[in-house]
Each structure stands twice: as C-alpha cells, then as structure tokens.
Design an enzyme around this catalytic site. Sequence first.
Site, PDB file in Angstrom:
ATOM      1  N   GLU A   8       8.923  -4.301  13.900  1.00 18.97           N
ATOM      2  CA  GLU A   8       9.874  -5.338  14.313  1.00 18.97           C
ATOM      3  C   GLU A   8       9.704  -5.701  15.789  1.00 18.97           C
ATOM      4  O   GLU A   8      10.215  -6.721  16.242  1.00 18.97           O
ATOM      5  CB  GLU A   8      11.312  -4.892  14.006  1.00 18.97           C
ATOM      6  CG  GLU A   8      11.912  -3.824  14.917  1.00 18.97           C
ATOM      7  CD  GLU A   8      11.500  -2.389  14.560  1.00 18.97           C
ATOM      8  OE1 GLU A   8      10.562  -2.217  13.747  1.00 18.97           O
ATOM      9  OE2 GLU A   8      12.109  -1.453  15.100  1.00 18.97           O
TER      10      GLU A   8
ATOM     11  N   HIS B  86       7.305   0.725  15.071  1.00 15.63           N
ATOM     12  CA  HIS B  86       8.274  -0.377  15.065  1.00 15.63           C
ATOM     13  C   HIS B  86       7.588  -1.726  14.850  1.00 15.63           C
ATOM     14  O   HIS B  86       7.336  -2.444  15.815  1.00 15.63           O
ATOM     15  CB  HIS B  86       9.011  -0.438  16.406  1.00 15.63           C
ATOM     16  CG  HIS B  86       9.873   0.753  16.671  1.00 15.63           C
ATOM     17  ND1 HIS B  86      11.117   0.901  16.123  1.00 15.63           N
ATOM     18  CD2 HIS B  86       9.663   1.847  17.431  1.00 15.63           C
ATOM     19  CE1 HIS B  86      11.647   2.040  16.530  1.00 15.63           C
ATOM     20  NE2 HIS B  86      10.787   2.637  17.323  1.00 15.63           N
TER      21      HIS B  86
ATOM     22  N   CYS C 133      11.137   4.394  12.281  1.00 14.63           N
ATOM     23  CA  CYS C 133      11.427   5.382  13.327  1.00 14.63           C
ATOM     24  C   CYS C 133      12.689   6.182  12.993  1.00 14.63           C
ATOM     25  O   CYS C 133      12.641   7.079  12.163  1.00 14.63           O
ATOM     26  CB  CYS C 133      11.509   4.700  14.691  1.00 14.63           C
ATOM     27  SG  CYS C 133      11.393   5.865  16.060  1.00 14.63           S
TER      28      CYS C 133
END
Lengths: 198, 295
Positions: A174, A172, A78
């Site tokens: 994560e 994302h 991002c």
Amino acid sequence: MKVGVLALQGDVREHINSLIDCGVEAVAVRRAGEIKSVDALVLPGGESTTISQLSEVFGVYQLIKDRIASGMPVYGSCAGMILLAEEILDAKVGQKSFGGLEITVRRNAFGRQVDSFESDIEFADGSTGLMRAVFIRAPWVEKVSDSVQILASVDSHPVAVRSRTALATSFHPELSGDDRIHRYFIEQVARPALEKVK
Amino acid sequence: MAEVTGTGRVKRGMAEMLKGGVIMDVVNADQAKIAEDAGAVAVMALERVPADIRAQGGVARMSDPDMIEKIQAAVSIPVMAKARIGHFVEARVLESLGVDYIDESEVLTPADYENHIDKFDFTVPFVCGATNLGEALRRINEGAAMIRSKGEAGTGDVSNAMQHMRKIGGEIRRLSSLREDELYVAAKELQAPYDLVKEVAQTGKLPVVLFTAGGIATPADAALMMSMGADGVFIGSGIFKSGNPAQRAAACVKATTFWDDPKVIADASRGLGEAMVGINVADLPAPHRLAERGW
C-alpha cells in the site's frame, strides 16, 4: 465485491486507495455492523498490539475471528500478518491474534526502524518482473503448515504467504504504489473463495 | 537483491503505521509497560516530562542511554527519544542506540539557535514540531519524515495546539485555492521551498504524517485534535501527571480511535480521577513558552 479495511489504527487510507485502484468498493470498518457488511477484509499495517487490543475493547475481536474462521477472504500486511498468525513469537505478554493462517510469525524480526528497508523481490503470482517491497520493523514467517503456500522470501525467510482464503505479507504494498498484491488478493484469493461459497 | 535502508519511503512509511494512534511520554520501564498495555502505538522515552522540565527549570538535554535501553527492553512497540534542536551528536547517539524515531524537540533546550539538524544525513527518521505551514515545510526540507504541531508542552492547556492545527490547516486550504502563478509569492511568504509549496497546493495535505502535541490532557482533547485533521496524538505530561495513568491512557486511546463518536468519548471520560492540574498558557511569561523555540 465490497472490501472492508479494519480502521482501528494504522495506514487504512493507503489500503483503501490501493483497493479502489483495483476497481472494487472499499470502505473503512470499525463497528460490528460495518464488519458484517463486507465480503472480504484487509488488516492494515500499524501496531499489532494496539489493533488487537482495540478490537477487544470495542467488542469486535470475536466477530472478526469467527468471520475469518468461517472463510471470509482476508489480507494482512505487516501488523496484519501478525494478526492472522496462529502463533506469534516475541509478542507482548497476552497478545492475541485473530488467527486464520497456520503460520508462526516473529514480530520485528528484521529489526528496529534503523533496519527497515526497501528491496526488489520476486512474487510468485505467475507474472514476471520484480516488485518493490517496503519493510518497516517487519515480521517474517518462521513456520508454515501444509495448508500454506510461500509466495515470496527475503534471505530465505518467507515474507508473503497464502492459504485458500487468507493472504499475508511482511511488507507494505500500500506504500509502494505497486498494486500487484492487492490485485492478487482480489482476483486469486477473494474472488475464487467467494464464488465457491455461492 | 539490494536492500536499502533509511529511504524517504521507509522513514515516512514508519509514521504512516502510527496513524490513528497515541504516542505517550514515559520516564521509566514501568510507565512504558503501562502505556503499551493501554494500547499506545509508541512511547517517547525521556528523563523528565515537559511539566517537570517547566517546574524545575535549567537546561534540558537528551536522556541517559541506560534509561532509554531499559525502556527498549521493556516494551515491544516503537521507542522514540528527544534530541535538542541542532544537536546532531545527541541524534547520532540516539541512532546508535537503535531508537525508532528521533524528536528534534523544542521541549529540550536548543543547542543551536540558527540551524536544525540535517536529517537526511541519518538512517533513523525524525519528527519535528511546527506552529505553521512554513515551519513544517522547512523541517520537511531538512529531512523530517513526520510533523507534529508544537502546542505548549507541559501545560495541559490545549489552546496552542488548537491554534497550530488551525493555522497549518488554514494555510494548506489557502494554498489549494491559489492560481499556479501565485505559488511563487506564496512560497516566499511562507519562507518555504517552492517545490514543497506546489506539492501541498496540489495534494491539499502535507507530504508527511501530521500528529498533534502539546497540552493534550483528556480523551476529549485527543478527539478534538483528531477532528481538526490530526493523523494521531502525542500525549506528554497529561497521562503520568494525572491521578490514574493506566485508565487515562486507555481512555485517550479509545477516544483517538472513535474521535467522531461522542458516546464513546463520554464513556472513556467517566471516572478518570484527577486530570493534570495544568497551567494556562496566557499566564506563562513569553520567555517560558516552548512553542516559540525553533524557527
């Protein structure tokens, strides 16, 4: 392999946890000495204008730019994708990136927070099965050079791209608990690049 | 390929992206640009900063949509805005303007003294204030995707924010030390849903990002809050009620990133000029304390 996560601002802890799950040593890095000590670097999600500005204020902008240019493996999610782009559209006036990926990125291309979304996407890492991807005020890639390969797209906009040493995603991984992207970065990008140097 | 908006992950994830950053109150486009240039991760658009709401009195409401749109046009970073507690129509209006986060805020005059907004009913995420763990979990149970300590807004006195951070942190640490069969009573005492209480006891942290707010006026204040475990900082009146807003804003951003490095905080604190004058919370009569709004 020791992987640093640039810890000036953003979701640093989530990236560290994902990297540890992949079995590598992961550390938060802010100072020049810390940045010099790692084999590869992750630029986290966050606010790209804030991260690039803090990197200048604390005198690590040029160091990061130089290390990326000299082939240190790097992954950006991002805001991290924006920081790796050679050209940024809809940037803040004077906003700088580290560069390293020959792509043109449009900031907040998918819209404001009310347009942020999750979706199942295909990721070209050779495995089958969809990947849950979380897009938050996400950018997309508008242009790539010949050195860049597109790994995933949403509505024909590239959202995951790589060069020999750099990987970037608009979304994302994560946050979604799916470690395929981090694993891909370590096994398919960082490890081959580091072995070549040796 | 179905694209789903407004999920818990997307709402909470937005707050994760703000971590380690400073969110600044601004009342016009010029201030918003100063905040963006100083490295703010987001701005809070409002007509009057808390110090002025306090000084001028009267009913404080949602800001003029024109003013919010001008700020959205001026900056590329996220723009947040405040709605009154329980005023779900103000929240709908803000959502229709495309603000990135809504603060259901005790700084404005509450519209409902019993119920907060049903925040699950919105695509836009909400941040809510809390003075203790039970209050934080009640807000999360209503759909808040981010929590901030309340502090005492518009005072420049950091003592209440400190008290709320200690309280929330202390209650989380206590939960982690309890036996599982003691969590039922703990949930009753906290007046919070059992499932959330159990989750906090197991993970040792709130299920959403925790910022701090209320009375932060200096780089050292910001660093103090980060040392207390805050994920980031809201600065309201502290910046644009000071002598040199641009420099103070940049200094607070630096101190938030390097909260554990006294040398960086010392450098950031040099020559900032006048801080906001401030009011001691102890001198405020109880009816004028904003932190006591909300329940």
